[in-house]
Motif scaffolding. Structure first.
Motif, short mmCIF file in Angstrom:
data_model
loop_
_atom_site.label_atom_id
_atom_site.label_comp_id
_atom_site.label_asym_id
_atom_site.label_seq_id
_atom_site.Cartn_x
_atom_site.Cartn_y
_atom_site.Cartn_z
N LEU A 65 0.88 -1.07 0.19
CA LEU A 65 0.02 0.02 -0.04
C LEU A 65 0.94 1.27 0.10
CD1 LEU A 65 -3.05 -0.21 0.23
CD2 LEU A 65 -2.85 0.49 2.47
N ALA A 66 0.41 2.33 -0.88
CA ALA A 66 1.34 3.55 -1.01
C ALA A 66 1.28 4.06 0.63
CB ALA A 66 0.65 4.41 -1.75
N PRO A 67 2.46 4.71 0.95
CA PRO A 67 2.91 5.46 2.37
C PRO A 67 1.63 6.28 2.62
CG PRO A 67 4.81 5.56 1.06
CD PRO A 67 3.84 4.83 0.20
N THR A 68 1.05 7.24 1.70
CA THR A 68 -0.03 7.99 1.89
C THR A 68 -1.29 7.20 2.46
OG1 THR A 68 -0.60 7.85 -0.30
CG2 THR A 68 0.63 10.04 0.43
N LEU A 69 -1.40 6.21 1.86
CA LEU A 69 -2.68 5.47 2.15
C LEU A 69 -2.62 4.62 3.74
CD1 LEU A 69 -3.68 4.07 -1.29
CD2 LEU A 69 -4.65 5.67 -0.06
N ILE A 70 -1.29 4.21 3.78
CA ILE A 70 -1.03 3.55 5.02
C ILE A 70 -1.20 4.62 6.26
CG2 ILE A 70 0.66 2.33 6.48
CD1 ILE A 70 1.91 1.32 4.37
N ALA A 71 -0.92 5.78 6.14
CA ALA A 71 -1.03 6.86 7.16
C ALA A 71 -2.19 7.13 7.35
CB ALA A 71 -0.26 8.12 6.50
N GLU A 72 -3.23 7.04 6.10
CA GLU A 72 -4.57 7.46 6.28
C GLU A 72 -5.41 6.26 7.00
OE1 GLU A 72 -5.65 9.14 2.07
OE2 GLU A 72 -7.37 7.80 2.74
N GLU A 73 -5.11 4.92 6.65
CA GLU A 73 -5.41 3.94 7.53
C GLU A 73 -5.23 3.70 8.80
OE1 GLU A 73 -7.95 1.51 6.43
OE2 GLU A 73 -7.90 2.79 4.58
N MET A 74 -3.90 4.10 9.29
CA MET A 74 -3.54 4.14 10.70
C MET A 74 -3.73 5.40 11.41
SD MET A 74 -0.04 1.83 10.22
CE MET A 74 0.14 1.70 12.20
N SER A 75 -4.47 6.32 10.58
CA SER A 75 -4.55 7.84 11.53
C SER A 75 -3.26 8.27 11.94
CB SER A 75 -5.38 7.64 12.44
OG SER A 75 -6.77 7.29 11.85
N VAL A 76 -2.04 8.15 11.25
CA VAL A 76 -0.87 8.49 11.72
C VAL A 76 -0.28 9.72 10.61
CG1 VAL A 76 -0.51 6.93 13.34
CG2 VAL A 76 0.56 6.61 10.98
N SER A 77 0.61 10.49 10.99
CA SER A 77 1.18 11.23 9.83
C SER A 77 2.07 10.53 8.56
CB SER A 77 2.02 12.57 10.51
OG SER A 77 3.23 11.82 10.93
N TYR A 78 2.02 11.20 7.64
CA TYR A 78 2.73 10.77 6.52
C TYR A 78 4.16 10.53 6.95
CZ TYR A 78 4.55 10.48 1.83
OH TYR A 78 5.28 10.23 0.48
N ALA A 79 4.66 11.66 7.89
CA ALA A 79 6.36 11.54 8.31
C ALA A 79 6.43 10.45 9.06
CB ALA A 79 6.52 12.68 8.94
N THR A 80 5.59 9.78 9.71
CA THR A 80 5.66 8.62 10.64
C THR A 80 5.77 7.63 9.88
OG1 THR A 80 4.38 9.77 12.38
CG2 THR A 80 4.61 7.41 12.33
N ILE A 81 4.85 7.53 8.69
CA ILE A 81 4.95 6.18 7.91
C ILE A 81 6.55 5.96 7.02
CG2 ILE A 81 3.82 5.01 6.21
CD1 ILE A 81 2.22 4.71 8.53
N LEU A 82 6.93 7.42 6.69
CA LEU A 82 8.04 7.34 5.83
C LEU A 82 9.24 6.84 6.86
CD1 LEU A 82 8.13 10.46 3.79
CD2 LEU A 82 7.36 8.00 3.11
N LYS A 83 9.11 7.29 8.04
CA LYS A 83 10.15 6.66 9.18
C LYS A 83 10.16 5.38 9.24
CE LYS A 83 12.17 8.32 13.22
NZ LYS A 83 12.05 9.16 14.58
N ALA A 84 8.94 4.69 9.42
CA ALA A 84 8.84 3.39 9.46
C ALA A 84 9.15 2.39 8.49
CB ALA A 84 7.35 2.92 9.99
#
Ligand SMILES: [Zn+2]
Length: 287
Positions: free
Chosen positions: A92-111
């Motif tokens: 899943l694209a990082p923007t979508l993961i961020a949306e699904e997990m209700s966290v920021s895009y930056a948090t997902i990029l770091k993960a």
């Protein structure tokens, strides 16, 4: 707990019912047979402190179960890591993961970055990557030189497996030299350049501005032998979706593709959970 079988949604649901169940699952990868030891000196003589911390009675180091491990980076708890890994394995694209997990895009990029560094740490030639200036992860000093051109990789197919070897002795400018003076054929996807076979490699690949020194130099040869490689078809499709990748992230990305391709018949989530639970290699002092 059985850690061998596939983690489908039903099993993930059970594992993430509580923070405790998720944590217990990850702990299986952290300590062999539940035997804790000091992350610094390996001593097993530990005493318990408050908040699930322990102190080593030999060297005095205070730690918790995830100290110095990849999954200790960032703000995810065990449940969130497992959910993140599931979505990451599904590409899943990082923007979508961020949306699904209700966290920021930056948090997902770091993960995502953490998972990629954990993957790299598992590879046999990890030390060569670190020597080439790739940051191993938290606890290590930030690299002093910026990576302008990615290192060069050689693709080798061995039956069902494909390896992307880091070739420290070959630089991006050498690829240009081979092309201009020895007619090595080259093609590209975005900034990423790949070549006709070289020695025992099916292709060399790299990316960065050094491969695009002037407008009249293009990488547009057709029908390179590597086009018939299933690994390259797999990787090319992903590179196209990325719409550009910084040269400094290219090595991590290639290692992710290598792992995804080589484990296409196994459960990637388990492999990633295992990699995340490993200690971050410490290379300070060796540079
Ligand atoms: Zn110790």
């Amino acid at each position: 707990m059985n850690t061998d079988s596939k983690i489908d949604i039903n099993r993930l649901n059970k594992l993430t019912l509580s923070e405790n169940s998720a944590r217990n699952f990850l702990l299986e990868f952290c300590w062999k047979n539940h035997q804790r030891h000091c992350p610094l000196c390996k001593s097993r003589k530990l005493y318990r402190l408050a908040n699930k911390r322990r102190r080593c009675s030999r060297c005095g180091y205070t730690f918790h179960d995830f100290s110095r491990r990849f999954l200790n980076r960032g703000a995810f708890n065990a449940q969130e890591w497992l959910w993140f890994l599931k979505l990451f394995t599904l590409e899943l694209a990082p923007t979508l993961i961020a949306e699904e997990m209700s966290v920021s895009y930056a948090t997902i990029l770091k993960a995502v970055d953490t998972v990629r560094r954990a993957i790299l740490a598992q590879s046999l030639d990890a030390a060569q990557f670190y020597a080439a200036g790739i940051w191993p992860g938290p606890g290590n000093p930030a690299p002093t030189t910026e990576i302008i051109n990615a290192p060069v990789f050689g693709i080798i197919e061995m039956g069902e497996m494909t390896l992307c070897d880091l070739l420290p002795e070959i630089k991006a400018e050498h690829l240009l030299h081979f092309k201009l003076n020895f007619c090595l054929k080259t093609a590209s996807i975005g900034q990423v350049v790949y070549t006709a076979p070289y020695k025992h490699y099916q292709a060399l690949i790299s990316c960065g501005p050094g491969l695009w020194p002037a407008q009249h130099i293009t990488h547009a040869d057709k029908r390179l032998p590597v086009e018939s490689s299933p690994f390259w078809a797999f990787t090319k499709k992903r590179l196209r979706h990325l719409r550009g990748i910084p040269a400094s992230h290219f090595p991590l990305y290639i290692k992710e593709c290598e792992l995804r391709y080589n484990s296409r018949n196994t459960d990637l989530l388990l492999l990633l959970a295992q990699a995340l639970c490993a200690f971050v290699p410490q290379i300070s002092g060796r540079h």
